[in-house]
Design an enzyme around this catalytic site. Structure first.
Site, PDB file in Angstrom:
ATOM      1  N   HIS A  38       8.567  -7.312  -3.308  1.00  0.00           N
ATOM      2  CA  HIS A  38       7.301  -7.750  -3.919  1.00  0.00           C
ATOM      3  C   HIS A  38       7.475  -9.102  -4.618  1.00  0.00           C
ATOM      4  O   HIS A  38       7.949  -9.138  -5.759  1.00  0.00           O
ATOM      5  CB  HIS A  38       6.812  -6.714  -4.936  1.00  0.00           C
ATOM      6  CG  HIS A  38       6.268  -5.475  -4.294  1.00  0.00           C
ATOM      7  ND1 HIS A  38       4.948  -5.364  -3.912  1.00  0.00           N
ATOM      8  CD2 HIS A  38       6.856  -4.315  -3.947  1.00  0.00           C
ATOM      9  CE1 HIS A  38       4.748  -4.170  -3.365  1.00  0.00           C
ATOM     10  NE2 HIS A  38       5.897  -3.516  -3.361  1.00  0.00           N
ATOM     11  N   CYS A  47       5.510  -5.814   1.644  1.00  0.00           N
ATOM     12  CA  CYS A  47       5.823  -4.378   1.602  1.00  0.00           C
ATOM     13  C   CYS A  47       5.094  -3.619   2.720  1.00  0.00           C
ATOM     14  O   CYS A  47       5.426  -3.810   3.881  1.00  0.00           O
ATOM     15  CB  CYS A  47       5.505  -3.812   0.221  1.00  0.00           C
ATOM     16  SG  CYS A  47       6.264  -2.205  -0.040  1.00  0.00           S
ATOM     17  N   TYR A  48       4.091  -2.831   2.414  1.00  0.00           N
ATOM     18  CA  TYR A  48       3.369  -2.150   3.493  1.00  0.00           C
ATOM     19  C   TYR A  48       2.785  -3.191   4.455  1.00  0.00           C
ATOM     20  O   TYR A  48       2.775  -2.994   5.675  1.00  0.00           O
ATOM     21  CB  TYR A  48       2.241  -1.270   2.923  1.00  0.00           C
ATOM     22  CG  TYR A  48       1.361  -0.640   3.983  1.00  0.00           C
ATOM     23  CD1 TYR A  48       1.763   0.514   4.651  1.00  0.00           C
ATOM     24  CD2 TYR A  48       0.135  -1.217   4.328  1.00  0.00           C
ATOM     25  CE1 TYR A  48       0.968   1.089   5.640  1.00  0.00           C
ATOM     26  CE2 TYR A  48      -0.671  -0.651   5.310  1.00  0.00           C
ATOM     27  CZ  TYR A  48      -0.246   0.501   5.962  1.00  0.00           C
ATOM     28  OH  TYR A  48      -1.030   1.065   6.931  1.00  0.00           O
ATOM     29  N   SER A 100     -19.623  -7.178 -28.226  1.00  0.00           N
ATOM     30  CA  SER A 100     -18.891  -6.633 -29.369  1.00  0.00           C
ATOM     31  C   SER A 100     -18.344  -7.741 -30.245  1.00  0.00           C
ATOM     32  O   SER A 100     -17.952  -7.513 -31.375  1.00  0.00           O
ATOM     33  CB  SER A 100     -17.730  -5.777 -28.864  1.00  0.00           C
ATOM     34  OG  SER A 100     -16.755  -6.616 -28.257  1.00  0.00           O
ATOM     35  N   GLY A 101     -18.303  -8.953 -29.680  1.00  0.00           N
ATOM     36  CA  GLY A 101     -17.656 -10.031 -30.417  1.00  0.00           C
ATOM     37  C   GLY A 101     -16.187 -10.156 -30.039  1.00  0.00           C
ATOM     38  O   GLY A 101     -15.495 -11.050 -30.484  1.00  0.00           O
ATOM     39  N   GLY A 102     -15.709  -9.237 -29.199  1.00  0.00           N
ATOM     40  CA  GLY A 102     -14.354  -9.347 -28.662  1.00  0.00           C
ATOM     41  C   GLY A 102     -14.331 -10.423 -27.581  1.00  0.00           C
ATOM     42  O   GLY A 102     -15.383 -10.902 -27.145  1.00  0.00           O
ATOM     43  N   VAL A 103     -13.127 -10.787 -27.145  1.00  0.00           N
ATOM     44  CA  VAL A 103     -13.004 -11.907 -26.202  1.00  0.00           C
ATOM     45  C   VAL A 103     -13.754 -11.631 -24.897  1.00  0.00           C
ATOM     46  O   VAL A 103     -14.512 -12.478 -24.410  1.00  0.00           O
ATOM     47  CB  VAL A 103     -11.521 -12.145 -25.842  1.00  0.00           C
ATOM     48  CG1 VAL A 103     -11.377 -13.379 -24.984  1.00  0.00           C
ATOM     49  CG2 VAL A 103     -10.684 -12.251 -27.075  1.00  0.00           C
ATOM     50  N   ASP A 104     -13.564 -10.439 -24.350  1.00  0.00           N
ATOM     51  CA  ASP A 104     -14.088 -10.192 -23.003  1.00  0.00           C
ATOM     52  C   ASP A 104     -15.612 -10.203 -22.962  1.00  0.00           C
ATOM     53  O   ASP A 104     -16.212 -10.893 -22.132  1.00  0.00           O
ATOM     54  CB  ASP A 104     -13.564  -8.850 -22.468  1.00  0.00           C
ATOM     55  CG  ASP A 104     -12.054  -8.778 -22.544  1.00  0.00           C
ATOM     56  OD1 ASP A 104     -11.422  -9.852 -22.603  1.00  0.00           O
ATOM     57  OD2 ASP A 104     -11.505  -7.666 -22.540  1.00  0.00           O
ATOM     58  N   GLY A 162       0.859  -1.185   0.000  1.00  0.00           N
ATOM     59  CA  GLY A 162       0.000   0.000   0.000  1.00  0.00           C
ATOM     60  C   GLY A 162       0.886   1.223   0.000  1.00  0.00           C
ATOM     61  O   GLY A 162       2.069   1.135   0.324  1.00  0.00           O
ATOM     62  N   LYS A 172      -6.240 -11.070 -18.846  1.00  0.00           N
ATOM     63  CA  LYS A 172      -6.631 -11.528 -20.186  1.00  0.00           C
ATOM     64  C   LYS A 172      -6.408 -13.031 -20.381  1.00  0.00           C
ATOM     65  O   LYS A 172      -7.272 -13.722 -20.918  1.00  0.00           O
ATOM     66  CB  LYS A 172      -5.817 -10.747 -21.217  1.00  0.00           C
ATOM     67  CG  LYS A 172      -6.354 -10.824 -22.613  1.00  0.00           C
ATOM     68  CD  LYS A 172      -7.484  -9.842 -22.748  1.00  0.00           C
ATOM     69  CE  LYS A 172      -8.016  -9.707 -24.140  1.00  0.00           C
ATOM     70  NZ  LYS A 172      -8.995  -8.605 -24.183  1.00  0.00           N
ATOM     71  N   SER A 195     -17.546 -11.512 -25.057  1.00  0.00           N
ATOM     72  CA  SER A 195     -18.038 -12.826 -25.467  1.00  0.00           C
ATOM     73  C   SER A 195     -18.018 -13.808 -24.298  1.00  0.00           C
ATOM     74  O   SER A 195     -18.982 -14.547 -24.070  1.00  0.00           O
ATOM     75  CB  SER A 195     -17.169 -13.400 -26.588  1.00  0.00           C
ATOM     76  OG  SER A 195     -17.237 -12.575 -27.716  1.00  0.00           O
TER      77      SER A 195
END
Ligand code: XMP
Length: 510
Positions: free
Chosen positions: A168, A81-82, A222-226, A54, A366, A228
């Site tokens: 990290h 980290c934080y 839209s026919g895009g991957v996400d 953070g 993705k 769909s």
């Protein structure tokens, strides 16, 4: 099933932590530090807890804190980290701010033998990003790593299974970071591999079935991957109560509209409305040549068409979107200079009023979305399809957009993609397409003079589309594409190949 709680204190890599845990086949869920109590944690049966990083300093009164009892539940904790400093503070240690002790970037860290660092060399590179550091260890803890500037780059209380790391482990720059997380999960928490991507689909379907019961949900497909994957997933959850609106703006690639319609309506039986709005869009775009103006017109018209369609549907109360995690980070990035006003259909209908928003892929990256898409039976060519801009072919038609130019472009583009795939060049290129310029030149065909458009072929190789190299395509592929395009597509006399990288050029021409 083992599950890990990622307790979020506002760090920028929190989803990445969850993703790294999931890649070890252990389920992880993220909760904001103020969204869960220590009692709820105790009751939830977590196998381990990870405190995230953070931006704050633990002594800052506004900094996020948590009930120290969490360290006494007997559940192993890893602070990052934080989160590491917070754990030290909660357990009675001290933290000091030190400009001179701050470390940023790749840093050599020396690690001691302990369960967290099993099978990791004593000296390796880790990613640091801190100013404060733990100066006095809490009772029961020992320092198990250090760097040149940080005396406590990691601490451990092996008896209570409490660990903290200043670096990290979730970022790839930390060479043995994944191993650290692996060790925490399996050596410290005693987890077993028990989670698969299929489970995400199942858990998610069950969740949305419950949350959306009795509601009518609208999704812009839209026919895009996400979008769909979101559509197929929500269709599994609520079936016909999901209405997908697919706006065909006439700026799609060859046969794309029919493909999307057949796939979603035909294969999945999804309640899909295809709005054929080509004329509406083309009349709005008539005479417009300025790229940004084109984009704006398309964005606005999209909202109008979408709204008009939504009005005919009656009592829709929920908007579903295919937002994925990188979109969430990007939208929070603030004001950077606008190079192009990107838009994605999923993000458009902001001014429309809905009771709630459903974003089933919000926590995923993705590649995880792709994996789920495959699990849900979406075809490979859809799941791995190259990115396609929201404004479609409009950004690939230079000058005025006309139906004639669009049709010519669609044919040339289809041939180029076919030749690329035939020669397996899709393995070396991440995105490739044709652009129709506004330039016409003289050619000769048989004994006749011709006068037609110049088409440019564009192919880029890139990791993230922020920068890109032009693809070094074999001459044979360029030759085949050029020859077929000029022979098969009427109206084209010349084909050129774009050899500009990004920057200084962008991937799309407009
Ligand atoms: P540029 O041209 O900005 O493109 O270098 C980088 C990547 O983004 C895609 N792109 C878009 N994607 N809406 C989108 O969803 C848009 O308006 C848009 N404009 C460009 C482009 O195809 C490339 O993959």
């Amino acid at each position: 099933m083992d599950k890990i709680l990622v307790l979020d204190f506002g760090g920028q890599y929190n989803q990445l932590i969850a993703r790294r845990v999931r890649s070890e086949k252990v389920f992880a869920e993220i909760k904001n530090y103020d969204a869960i109590t220590v009692e709820e944690i105790a009751a939830a049966g977590y196998s381990g807890i990870i405190f995230t990083g953070g931006p704050n300093s633990v002594y800052d009164p506004a900094s996020p804190h948590f009930d120290p009892k969490v360290l006494t539940l007997g559940i192993p904790v890893l602070g990052i980290c934080y989160g590491h400093q917070l754990m030290a503070y909660m357990a009675g240690g001290m933290i000091v701010p030190s400009e001179s002790g701050s470390e940023y970037g790749k840093t050599t860290v020396f690690m001691k033998n302990c369960p967290l660092f099993e099978d990791i060399p004593t000296e390796s590179v880790s990613w640091m990003s801190h100013t404060d550091y733990v100066s006095v260890l809490p009772e029961g803890f020992t320092a198990v790593a250090h760097s040149a500037k940080c005396p406590c780059a990691a601490m451990a209380n092996e008896k209570q299974k409490l660990y903290g790391v200043q670096f990290h482990p979730e970022v790839t720059h930390t060479v043995y970071g994944q191993r650290v997380l692996h060790n925490f999960l399996f050596k410290v928490c005693g987890c077993t591999e028990s989670w698969r991507m299929e489970d995400f689909a199942e858990v998610s379907v069950a969740r949305w079935k419950k949350e959306l019961a009795g509601k009518k949900v609208l999704l812009a497909l839209s026919g895009g991957v996400d979008s769909s994957v979101a559509a197929v997933l929500l269709n599994k959850a609520i079936g016909q109560d999901l209405v997908c609106v697919f706006v065909d703006h006439g700026l799609l690639r060859k046969d794309e509209g029919d493909y999307v319609e057949n796939l979603f309506k035909g294969k999945y039986g999804i309640n899909l409305i295809r709005v054929n709005a080509e004329e509406r869009f083309l009349s709005k775009l008539a005479g417009v040549t300025e790229p940004e103006q084109k984009r704006k017109i398309i964005g606005e018209e999209f909202i109008r068409v979408f709204e008009d369609t939504a009005k005919t549907l009656g009592d829709v109360t929920v908007l579903a979107q295919g937002t994925i995690y990188p979109d969430v980070i990007e939208s929070g990035k603030g004001a950077s200079a606008t190079i192009k006003s990107h838009h994605n259909v999923g993000g458009l209908p902001e001014r429309m009023k809905f009771e709630s928003i459903a974003e089933p892929l919000r926590d995923l990256f993705k590649d995880e979305v792709r994996e789920i898409g495959l699990k849900l039976g979406l075809p490979k060519e859809m799941v791995f399809r190259q990115p396609f801009p929201g404004p479609g072919l409009a950004v690939r038609v230079i000058g005025e957009i006309t139906k004639e130019k669009l049709d010519i472009l669609r044919e040339a583009d289809a041939i180029f993609r076919e030749e690329m795939e035939k020669a397996h060049c899709d393995r070396i290129a991440n995105q490739y397409f044709a652009v129709i310029t506004d330039l016409r030149s003289v050619g000769v065909m048989g004994d006749f003079r011709t006068y037609g458009y110049t088409v440019a072929l564009r192919s880029v190789t890139t990791d993230d589309f922020m920068t890109a190299e032009w693809t070094r395509l074999p001459y044979e592929v360029l030759e085949a594409a050029s020859s077929r395009i000029t022979n098969e597509v009427k109206g084209i006399t010349r084909v050129v190949y774009d050899i500009t990288s990004k920057p200084p050029a962008t991937v799309e021409w407009e």
